[in-house]
Design a protein around this motif. Structure first.
Motif, PDB file in Angstrom:
ATOM      1  N   HIS A 180     -25.416 -38.855 -19.150  1.00  0.00           N
ATOM      2  CA  HIS A 180     -25.156 -39.242 -20.231  1.00  0.00           C
ATOM      3  C   HIS A 180     -23.701 -38.712 -20.963  1.00  0.00           C
ATOM      4  CE1 HIS A 180     -28.874 -36.028 -21.025  1.00  0.00           C
ATOM      5  NE2 HIS A 180     -27.535 -35.756 -21.847  1.00  0.00           N
ATOM      6  N   THR A 181     -24.474 -37.016 -20.263  1.00  0.00           N
ATOM      7  CA  THR A 181     -22.937 -36.328 -20.665  1.00  0.00           C
ATOM      8  C   THR A 181     -21.801 -36.043 -19.910  1.00  0.00           C
ATOM      9  OG1 THR A 181     -23.537 -34.503 -18.991  1.00  0.00           O
ATOM     10  CG2 THR A 181     -25.209 -34.092 -20.711  1.00  0.00           C
ATOM     11  N   VAL A 182     -21.967 -36.896 -18.804  1.00  0.00           N
ATOM     12  CA  VAL A 182     -20.420 -37.132 -17.880  1.00  0.00           C
ATOM     13  C   VAL A 182     -19.533 -38.163 -18.560  1.00  0.00           C
ATOM     14  CG1 VAL A 182     -19.569 -37.799 -15.434  1.00  0.00           C
ATOM     15  CG2 VAL A 182     -21.807 -36.330 -15.915  1.00  0.00           C
ATOM     16  N   ALA A 183     -17.868 -38.067 -18.914  1.00  0.00           N
ATOM     17  CA  ALA A 183     -17.245 -38.581 -18.887  1.00  0.00           C
ATOM     18  C   ALA A 183     -16.580 -39.026 -17.919  1.00  0.00           C
ATOM     19  CB  ALA A 183     -16.003 -37.860 -20.063  1.00  0.00           C
ATOM     20  N   LEU A 184     -16.430 -38.253 -16.311  1.00  0.00           N
ATOM     21  CA  LEU A 184     -15.393 -38.671 -15.718  1.00  0.00           C
ATOM     22  C   LEU A 184     -16.499 -38.366 -14.389  1.00  0.00           C
ATOM     23  CD1 LEU A 184     -13.741 -39.533 -14.421  1.00  0.00           C
ATOM     24  CD2 LEU A 184     -12.125 -37.471 -14.157  1.00  0.00           C
ATOM     25  N   LEU A 185     -16.668 -39.064 -13.435  1.00  0.00           N
ATOM     26  CA  LEU A 185     -17.191 -38.204 -11.988  1.00  0.00           C
ATOM     27  C   LEU A 185     -15.787 -38.326 -10.782  1.00  0.00           C
ATOM     28  CD1 LEU A 185     -19.533 -37.378 -10.506  1.00  0.00           C
ATOM     29  CD2 LEU A 185     -19.642 -39.895  -9.775  1.00  0.00           C
ATOM     30  N   MET A 186     -15.312 -37.653  -9.897  1.00  0.00           N
ATOM     31  CA  MET A 186     -14.540 -37.604  -9.884  1.00  0.00           C
ATOM     32  C   MET A 186     -14.159 -36.731  -8.292  1.00  0.00           C
ATOM     33  SD  MET A 186      -9.933 -36.955 -10.024  1.00  0.00           S
ATOM     34  CE  MET A 186     -10.257 -35.388  -9.656  1.00  0.00           C
ATOM     35  N   GLY A 207     -22.943 -43.964 -11.192  1.00  0.00           N
ATOM     36  CA  GLY A 207     -22.120 -43.151 -12.406  1.00  0.00           C
ATOM     37  C   GLY A 207     -21.603 -44.142 -12.795  1.00  0.00           C
ATOM     38  N   ARG A 208     -21.279 -44.931 -12.819  1.00  0.00           N
ATOM     39  CA  ARG A 208     -20.745 -46.158 -13.900  1.00  0.00           C
ATOM     40  C   ARG A 208     -22.128 -46.577 -14.956  1.00  0.00           C
ATOM     41  NH1 ARG A 208     -18.689 -50.947 -12.702  1.00  0.00           N
ATOM     42  NH2 ARG A 208     -17.843 -50.639 -14.677  1.00  0.00           N
ATOM     43  N   ALA A 209     -23.625 -46.875 -14.149  1.00  0.00           N
ATOM     44  CA  ALA A 209     -24.656 -46.950 -14.234  1.00  0.00           C
ATOM     45  C   ALA A 209     -24.958 -45.218 -15.488  1.00  0.00           C
ATOM     46  CB  ALA A 209     -26.386 -47.012 -13.108  1.00  0.00           C
ATOM     47  N   ALA A 210     -24.183 -44.862 -15.295  1.00  0.00           N
ATOM     48  CA  ALA A 210     -24.988 -43.524 -16.624  1.00  0.00           C
ATOM     49  C   ALA A 210     -23.814 -43.719 -17.458  1.00  0.00           C
ATOM     50  CB  ALA A 210     -24.718 -42.559 -15.279  1.00  0.00           C
ATOM     51  N   GLY A 211     -22.606 -44.384 -17.345  1.00  0.00           N
ATOM     52  CA  GLY A 211     -21.651 -44.440 -18.548  1.00  0.00           C
ATOM     53  C   GLY A 211     -20.359 -43.781 -18.004  1.00  0.00           C
ATOM     54  N   ALA A 212     -20.328 -43.252 -16.812  1.00  0.00           N
ATOM     55  CA  ALA A 212     -19.297 -42.337 -16.943  1.00  0.00           C
ATOM     56  C   ALA A 212     -18.095 -42.817 -16.103  1.00  0.00           C
ATOM     57  CB  ALA A 212     -19.616 -41.238 -15.605  1.00  0.00           C
ATOM     58  N   VAL A 213     -17.099 -42.791 -15.991  1.00  0.00           N
ATOM     59  CA  VAL A 213     -15.314 -43.339 -15.384  1.00  0.00           C
ATOM     60  C   VAL A 213     -16.138 -43.156 -14.191  1.00  0.00           C
ATOM     61  CG1 VAL A 213     -13.463 -42.969 -14.983  1.00  0.00           C
ATOM     62  CG2 VAL A 213     -14.424 -43.795 -17.468  1.00  0.00           C
ATOM     63  N   HIS A 230     -12.145 -52.447  -4.500  1.00  0.00           N
ATOM     64  CA  HIS A 230     -12.551 -53.137  -4.467  1.00  0.00           C
ATOM     65  C   HIS A 230     -13.937 -53.438  -5.238  1.00  0.00           C
ATOM     66  CE1 HIS A 230     -11.719 -56.820  -7.830  1.00  0.00           C
ATOM     67  NE2 HIS A 230     -12.578 -57.447  -6.534  1.00  0.00           N
ATOM     68  N   ASP A 231     -14.355 -53.756  -4.036  1.00  0.00           N
ATOM     69  CA  ASP A 231     -15.432 -54.558  -3.816  1.00  0.00           C
ATOM     70  C   ASP A 231     -16.773 -53.252  -4.427  1.00  0.00           C
ATOM     71  OD1 ASP A 231     -14.727 -57.143  -2.635  1.00  0.00           O
ATOM     72  OD2 ASP A 231     -15.405 -56.359  -0.926  1.00  0.00           O
ATOM     73  N   TRP A 232     -16.248 -52.130  -3.937  1.00  0.00           N
ATOM     74  CA  TRP A 232     -17.236 -51.203  -3.982  1.00  0.00           C
ATOM     75  C   TRP A 232     -16.834 -51.051  -5.963  1.00  0.00           C
ATOM     76  CZ3 TRP A 232     -15.590 -46.873  -0.287  1.00  0.00           C
ATOM     77  CH2 TRP A 232     -16.004 -47.832   0.756  1.00  0.00           C
ATOM     78  N   ASP A 233     -15.962 -51.306  -6.724  1.00  0.00           N
ATOM     79  CA  ASP A 233     -16.193 -51.494  -7.947  1.00  0.00           C
ATOM     80  C   ASP A 233     -15.055 -49.928  -8.538  1.00  0.00           C
ATOM     81  OD1 ASP A 233     -15.815 -53.139 -10.285  1.00  0.00           O
ATOM     82  OD2 ASP A 233     -18.017 -52.273 -10.420  1.00  0.00           O
ATOM     83  N   VAL A 234     -14.638 -49.271  -7.359  1.00  0.00           N
ATOM     84  CA  VAL A 234     -14.589 -47.877  -7.708  1.00  0.00           C
ATOM     85  C   VAL A 234     -12.871 -48.611  -9.575  1.00  0.00           C
ATOM     86  CG1 VAL A 234     -12.915 -46.492  -7.386  1.00  0.00           C
ATOM     87  CG2 VAL A 234     -14.392 -46.418  -6.257  1.00  0.00           C
ATOM     88  N   ASP A 235     -13.633 -47.190 -10.141  1.00  0.00           N
ATOM     89  CA  ASP A 235     -12.866 -47.572 -11.719  1.00  0.00           C
ATOM     90  C   ASP A 235     -11.594 -46.509 -11.022  1.00  0.00           C
ATOM     91  OD1 ASP A 235     -14.200 -47.599 -13.606  1.00  0.00           O
ATOM     92  OD2 ASP A 235     -14.900 -46.083 -13.368  1.00  0.00           O
ATOM     93  N   PHE A 236     -11.128 -45.666 -10.564  1.00  0.00           N
ATOM     94  CA  PHE A 236      -9.181 -45.759 -10.209  1.00  0.00           C
ATOM     95  C   PHE A 236      -9.872 -44.617  -8.852  1.00  0.00           C
ATOM     96  CE2 PHE A 236     -10.512 -41.584 -12.711  1.00  0.00           C
ATOM     97  CZ  PHE A 236      -9.729 -41.159 -12.363  1.00  0.00           C
ATOM     98  N   ALA A 237      -8.655 -44.157  -7.892  1.00  0.00           N
ATOM     99  CA  ALA A 237      -8.524 -43.457  -6.781  1.00  0.00           C
ATOM    100  C   ALA A 237      -7.165 -42.903  -6.683  1.00  0.00           C
ATOM    101  CB  ALA A 237      -9.135 -44.336  -5.490  1.00  0.00           C
ATOM    102  N   ALA A 238      -6.991 -42.344  -5.502  1.00  0.00           N
ATOM    103  CA  ALA A 238      -5.213 -41.689  -5.032  1.00  0.00           C
ATOM    104  C   ALA A 238      -6.029 -41.137  -3.744  1.00  0.00           C
ATOM    105  CB  ALA A 238      -5.058 -41.022  -6.651  1.00  0.00           C
ATOM    106  N   TRP A 239      -4.243 -41.379  -3.721  1.00  0.00           N
ATOM    107  CA  TRP A 239      -4.063 -40.315  -2.243  1.00  0.00           C
ATOM    108  C   TRP A 239      -3.439 -39.544  -1.540  1.00  0.00           C
ATOM    109  CZ3 TRP A 239      -5.455 -46.081  -3.085  1.00  0.00           C
ATOM    110  CH2 TRP A 239      -4.630 -46.602  -2.461  1.00  0.00           C
ATOM    111  N   CYS A 240      -3.138 -39.195  -0.352  1.00  0.00           N
ATOM    112  CA  CYS A 240      -1.584 -38.830   0.251  1.00  0.00           C
ATOM    113  C   CYS A 240      -1.605 -39.615   1.138  1.00  0.00           C
ATOM    114  CB  CYS A 240      -1.672 -37.622   0.061  1.00  0.00           C
ATOM    115  SG  CYS A 240      -3.448 -37.095   1.242  1.00  0.00           S
ATOM    116  N   SER A 241      -0.352 -39.639   1.870  1.00  0.00           N
ATOM    117  CA  SER A 241      -0.257 -40.334   3.268  1.00  0.00           C
ATOM    118  C   SER A 241       0.016 -39.134   4.197  1.00  0.00           C
ATOM    119  CB  SER A 241       0.802 -41.004   2.932  1.00  0.00           C
ATOM    120  OG  SER A 241       2.363 -41.186   2.473  1.00  0.00           O
ATOM    121  N   TYR A 242      -0.385 -38.646   3.831  1.00  0.00           N
ATOM    122  CA  TYR A 242       1.564 -36.928   4.863  1.00  0.00           C
ATOM    123  C   TYR A 242      -0.071 -36.878   6.012  1.00  0.00           C
ATOM    124  CZ  TYR A 242      -0.940 -33.666   1.501  1.00  0.00           C
ATOM    125  OH  TYR A 242      -1.574 -32.805   0.751  1.00  0.00           O
ATOM    126  N   LYS A 243      -1.375 -37.166   5.474  1.00  0.00           N
ATOM    127  CA  LYS A 243      -2.514 -36.369   6.724  1.00  0.00           C
ATOM    128  C   LYS A 243      -2.445 -37.251   7.858  1.00  0.00           C
ATOM    129  CE  LYS A 243      -4.710 -34.152   3.005  1.00  0.00           C
ATOM    130  NZ  LYS A 243      -4.239 -32.376   3.526  1.00  0.00           N
TER     131      LYS A 243
END
Length: 426
Positions: A180-186, A207-213, A230-243
Motif C-alpha cells: 500500500h506504500t509502493v508507487a513503483l516496483l521496478m 505488484g499490480r494487485a497491491a496498487g503499484a505500477v 503484453h500477456d504478463w500485463d507489465v505496465d512498462f519495460a525498457a532494455w538495452c541492445s548491446y548485450k
C-alpha cells in the motif's frame, strides 16, 4: 577435469548454433586461435552482416543527401518502423506497444516521468538491493525530483539471510506487507550480478494487485530469455541492445508500454518532434498530437546509423527465434554448470546463480574467495584466451550465449579456472 575435450567437440558437432554469423575475436593468450568469449552479457559480438548493412545506409547519405529521408532503399523518415515488429516479437508485445529509441537509463527516466506519480502514503520505489548502479541512481534522482528523500523513498529488497539471490517469494511477502506504500516496483528481469531470472508474471500480478505500477529493466533479459510482456500485463519495460542483442557498444535501447496506457490523456510525458503523429509532423504546428501508440514517448528523430545495427540484429533474432535460442541456452548453460561442478570443489569458487534452469538465463556467476575478480579475468584472458567479465570485488560472470558460444568454449572456461585457481591447501 573429468569431462574430456572431445566430449565438448562432439556436442558442438551435434548442436552447432550460429557461430558462423558472427566475428569471433582472436585469442589474446592460450593455445587456441579464437577467444572463448563468454562476456556477451556485457557486450555482444558483432554479426558479420552488420558492417555491410551499415555501409549501405552510409552510401545512401553519400548519394542522396537530404533526399535519403524518402528515397533511400530504407528511407530514414520511417526507419524506426523497420525495427518495431521484430522488437515486439522479441519481448512478447504488440507493435503499438514497442519502440526502439534512446539508451536504457534515458528511457527509464522518460517512463518514470509518466508512471512514477507519488501521492499520499503511496510514494515508495522498490528495487533490488543488487540493482545495476544506473538504476539506483535513476530512481534516487526521481525521488529527489518529486521533493522526496531518496534514502526513505527508495526501498532496496535484499535476499533473505543465507541466500545469494532475491527470491520471488521475498518480493511477494514484501508486497503483502507494505504494498500500500509502493508507487513503483521496478526490478531487473535478470539480475546483472547473479544471473537470477525473476518470476516476472507472478511479481507483476502481485505488484499490480497491491496498487503499484510495475516496470521492468530487461537489460539482461531481452534476447536472453523468452518474454511475454503484453500477456504478463507489465505496465512498462525498457532494455538495452548491446548485450545479448549484439547491436554494438552503447546501442539504442527499447521501450514497452502496455496498450491499456496508450492514448490515455491523463498520463504525463515529455514530448518532442517525434512524439506527434507522423502524418502531421511536417505541418509544423505548435501543439503536439501524439498517436495512441508507444511512439508518443519518442522525442527526437531517430539516429539512423545507430538504428542500423539494431535492425540487423533483430532480423537475426527473428530468423532464429527465441524458443530455439532458449532451448540451446538451457543445454549450453547446463553443460557449463556440469563443468564448473567438476572444478569448484576444493577451490575458493562457488556458483551463486540459481541451479534451477527456470530461474536463470545463460549467465552463471562465480564468487571467488581469494584475490580480485579483475585480476582473475585478466589471467583468464591473457593466459588462456577466455574472456569473461568481473564485478568487483568477488564475482566473475560467464555467459555462454546460444547464438555464438560453443560447448568447447565452456570446456575452455573450466580448464582455465582449474589451471588458474589453486586448490585450497595446495
Amino acid at each position: 577435469m573429468h569431462t574430456p575435450e572431445n566430449e565438448a567437440l562432439r556436442r558442438d558437432a551435434d548442436d552447432p548454433g550460429h557461430r558462423h554469423l558472427f566475428h569471433i575475436p582472436p585469442a589474446d593468450g592460450g593455445p587456441y586461435p579464437d577467444t572463448a568469449y563468454l562476456a556477451g552479457n556485457s557486450l555482444g559480438l558483432q554479426p558479420r552482416a552488420t558492417r555491410d548493412e551499415l555501409l549501405a545506409d552510409l552510401d545512401a547519405w553519400q548519394r542522396l543527401g537530404v533526399e535519403g529521408h524518402l528515397e533511400s532503399e530504407r528511407p530514414w523518415l520511417p526507419y524506426h518502423e523497420l525495427l518495431t515488429a521484430p522488437a515486439a516479437r522479441l519481448v512478447g508485445a504488440l507493435p503499438a506497444e514497442t519502440v526502439v529509441m534512446n539508451s536504457l537509463t534515458v528511457n527509464l527516466h522518460l517512463l518514470m516521468v509518466s508512471f512514477y506519480r507519488p501521492a499520499g502514503e503511496r510514494t515508495r520505489i522498490v528495487i533490488e538491493d543488487s540493482a545495476f548502479p544506473s538504476d539506483s541512481y535513476a530512481v534516487r534522482s526521481q525521488a529527489r525530483f518529486h521533493g522526496l528523500d531518496p534514502d526513505t523513498t527508495v526501498v532496496r529488497l535484499k535476499p533473505r539471510p543465507g541466500s545469494d539471490t532475491l527470491g520471488t517469494q521475498d518480493v511477494l511477502d514484501f508486497l503483502a506487507r507494505e504494498g500500500h506504500t509502493v508507487a513503483l516496483l521496478m526490478l531487473g528481469g535478470v539480475n546483472y550480478l547473479t544471473g537470477e531470472l525473476m518470476d516476472i508474471p507472478a511479481i507483476t500480478a502481485a505488484g499490480r494487485a497491491a496498487g503499484a505500477v510495475v516496470g521492468w529493466d530487461l537489460a539482461h533479459a531481452a534476447g536472453n530469455v523468452p518474454l511475454a510482456l503484453h500477456d504478463w500485463d507489465v505496465d512498462f519495460a525498457a532494455w538495452c541492445s548491446y548485450k545479448y542483442l549484439n547491436s554494438g557498444p552503447g546501442a539504442l535501447g527499447g521501450v514497452f508500454v502496455h496498450e491499456r496506457h496508450l492514448g490515455d490523456p491523463s498520463i504525463q510525458r515529455f514530448e518532442g518532434w517525434w512524439s506527434t503523429e507522423a502524418a502531421t509532423r511536417f505541418e509544423m504546428t505548435p501543439v503536439s498530437r501524439p498517436p495512441a501508440t508507444v511512439e508518443a514517448w519518442q522525442i527526437s528523430n531517430p539516429p539512423i546509423f545507430a538504428m542500423g545495427p539494431v535492425r540487423t540484429s533483430l532480423e537475426l533474432f527473428d530468423s532464429v527465434g527465441m524458443p530455439a535460442l532458449r532451448e540451446r541456452s538451457l543445454r549450453l548453460t547446463a553443460f557449463l554448470e556440469q563443468l564448473l561442478d567438476e572444478v569448484t570443489p576444493g577451490r575458493p569458487l562457488s556458483v551463486v546463480t540459481p541451479r534451477d534452469p527456470a530461474r536463470r538465463g545463460c549467465q552463471l556467476s562465480v564468487r571467488i574467495g581469494v584475490g580480485s575478480a579483475n585480476e582473475l579475468t585478466k589471467r583468464l584472458r591473457h593466459e588462456h584466451g577466455v574472456v569473461a567479465d568481473a564485478r568487483e570485488p568477488d564475482i566473475v560472470r560467464f555467459a555462454p550465449v546460444p547464438l555464438y558460444s560453443t560447448y568447447h568454449d565452456c570446456w575452455r572456461v573450466a580448464e582455465a579456472l582449474a589451471a588458474t585457481v589453486e586448490k585450497e591447501g595446495s
